[in-house]
Design a protein around this motif. Sequence first.
Motif, short mmCIF file in Angstrom:
data_model
loop_
_atom_site.label_atom_id
_atom_site.label_comp_id
_atom_site.label_asym_id
_atom_site.label_seq_id
_atom_site.Cartn_x
_atom_site.Cartn_y
_atom_site.Cartn_z
N GLN A 240 0.83 -1.20 0.00
CA GLN A 240 0.00 0.00 0.00
C GLN A 240 0.87 1.26 0.00
N GLY A 241 1.87 1.27 0.88
CA GLY A 241 2.75 2.44 0.99
C GLY A 241 3.49 2.71 -0.31
N VAL A 242 4.02 1.66 -0.91
CA VAL A 242 4.78 1.81 -2.15
C VAL A 242 3.87 2.35 -3.26
N ARG A 243 2.68 1.78 -3.38
CA ARG A 243 1.78 2.17 -4.48
C ARG A 243 1.28 3.60 -4.31
N GLN A 244 0.98 3.96 -3.04
CA GLN A 244 0.50 5.33 -2.81
C GLN A 244 1.55 6.37 -3.16
N ALA A 245 2.84 5.97 -3.05
CA ALA A 245 3.90 6.93 -3.33
C ALA A 245 4.44 6.80 -4.76
N GLY A 246 3.72 6.07 -5.61
CA GLY A 246 4.12 6.03 -7.02
C GLY A 246 4.84 4.77 -7.46
N GLY A 247 4.95 3.79 -6.57
CA GLY A 247 5.63 2.54 -6.93
C GLY A 247 4.67 1.53 -7.54
N ILE A 248 5.22 0.34 -7.88
CA ILE A 248 4.41 -0.63 -8.64
C ILE A 248 4.35 -2.01 -7.99
N TRP A 249 4.70 -2.11 -6.71
CA TRP A 249 4.68 -3.43 -6.06
C TRP A 249 3.25 -3.96 -5.95
N THR A 250 3.14 -5.31 -5.95
CA THR A 250 1.85 -5.96 -5.70
C THR A 250 2.05 -7.03 -4.62
N PRO A 396 23.44 5.09 -0.32
CA PRO A 396 23.25 5.41 1.10
C PRO A 396 21.77 5.68 1.41
N PHE A 397 21.25 4.99 2.42
CA PHE A 397 19.83 5.04 2.78
C PHE A 397 18.93 4.55 1.64
N GLY A 398 19.47 3.74 0.75
CA GLY A 398 18.68 3.12 -0.33
C GLY A 398 17.87 4.14 -1.09
N SER A 399 16.57 3.84 -1.23
CA SER A 399 15.69 4.73 -1.98
C SER A 399 15.26 5.93 -1.13
N CYS A 400 15.61 5.92 0.17
CA CYS A 400 15.19 6.92 1.16
C CYS A 400 13.70 6.81 1.50
N PHE A 401 13.03 5.80 0.97
CA PHE A 401 11.59 5.65 1.19
C PHE A 401 11.32 4.56 2.23
N VAL A 402 10.56 4.94 3.27
CA VAL A 402 10.11 3.97 4.28
C VAL A 402 8.61 3.78 4.10
N ALA A 403 8.19 2.55 3.87
CA ALA A 403 6.74 2.31 3.71
C ALA A 403 6.06 2.58 5.05
#
Length: 563
Positions: A240-250, A396-403
Amino acid sequence: MNHLLFSRVKKQKYWLLILLGWLFLITEVQAAAGHAGIAAAHPLATEAGIAVLNQGGNAFDAAVTVAAVLAVVEPYSSGMGGGGFWMLHRAKDGMEVMLDGRERAPLGAHRDLYLDKQGEVIPGLSVNGPLSAGIPGQPAALAHLAKMYGRLTLSQSLAPAIRIAREGFPVDEHYQRMARWRLEQLKRWPDGQRVFLVEGEVPALGYLVKQLDLADTLAAIAARGHDGFYQGAVAERLVQGVRQAGGIWTMEDLDSYQVMERKPIRGEYRGMKITSAAPPSSGGIVLVSMLNQLAQFELESLSAVQKKHLVIEVMRRAYRDRAEYLGDPDFVSIPVKRLIDPEYAAGLTRSIQLDSATPSRQQPKTQISEGQDTTHYSIIDAEGNRVSATLSINYPFGSCFVAPGTGVLLNDEMDDFSARPGTPNVYGLVGGEANAIKPGKRMLSSMTPTFVENEAGIAVLGTPGGSRIISMLLHAVLALSEGEAPEEWVSRPRYHHQYLPDTVQHEADALTQEEQQQLIALGHSLKRLENSYGNMQALKLDIKSGEVTGASDPRGLGKTVVQ
Ligand code: DON
């Protein structure tokens, strides 16, 4: 007279100091040998791993603990939102296997994911935010490691990480440097900003970073194993977090993730057996290819600069093959046997000239990152089980995104794919079809957890450092083959060539002024790096005495404990 007396007193004191120094050294050396050891990039991780060994855990339990603690205390390097490779040796039957917990492209990903309508790479898209994140592999790998090889339960091995996540760990200068570097991106996403920054700024030294959501996610994994992450509430929040922020995970992406057991790459160099990372890492193949090429020469008969020239030339050739042939073995057919065949290496070296550099193909200039993220640890337990593991969330800090609600900082490993044939990634690496993006495919890696052994001893080693990881391993193996101790393997000054860009990158003290002039005269172009690079963690087991010694790279904050 006075003066003479003074100098005699001084001399006596001097001898006393030498004597005390010796006594100190003897106890130090004795303290620095044991029958088990851990070398890891953060003292809290080393100490937690040692405690688990003392609690009756084996090297594989300690490997779970160290990885999980590193995920908490080095959020800029690796984590539950990332992946890695674990090289295992089981003492009782000699079994050796590489756990492949590498991230996979989401099933909705496609070849042109990061290109605009004109077919140009959109800057930053594969490095920042949720679209840059592959499906994490570390939780699956840790659950598998505990279930198949450990002696303790997952909750026992994960307990130290859960505690440190709740209680917090103190910010050090390295954390500050990494956070400063990624400040702009960290500020973009509220959950990461709240945990890793203080009012939008880099936290002060000693500030305690507490990660309550991450502690809960780790607790879910402790309770339910693999499914605690890839199914149920955690998985739903991630998607949910990834998709709401523009990602494509399922949910299917998470549900279908599987850790793989791969057969390690094997090679030989001057009587030493090399056991190293298999595809989807390029590490083992490139390392063995470089060593096979060097074996064609009598290094002792060469001058120091000729030897360096030769090492550069073999790096050039092995990295060229990396770009051409390597990718996820489940998607592309890799001519592994040929690439690690000494005969093939002999063919590669035929074009090496000792009096001139071979130009690589011409390419546009690239910017190369000097990242100090990604992490490595090495473990040997008292039974002789061994683990060499390199883990990453990439930048560093990967994508910087925390779900939101998970505390899981996601990787930006998608940048390790070749976004477009011939276009370099953040490490300046180019690739082609073999490493193009496909749904569910693993991106090519340079991580090179390795064992090296001969009848006298066994080395367990590895390092972070992006594309330079493999050449760092080469320097360490060469130091080892010269009879040097672990301190030298991890600290020897480094230089690197990766075919493209056609430049020798080097640490300030890796080449003398004279060597630099001579290498330029041979046709090499040199680039002195602003900062040192790498953070190698190495252990050595002496077969006769059973003694373990080791060293952490002086460039980092790591700690080695043997007991
Ligand atoms: O898998 C790889 O090859 C990279 N993601 C590793 C990144 C890395 O080591 C960054 N360190 N400076």
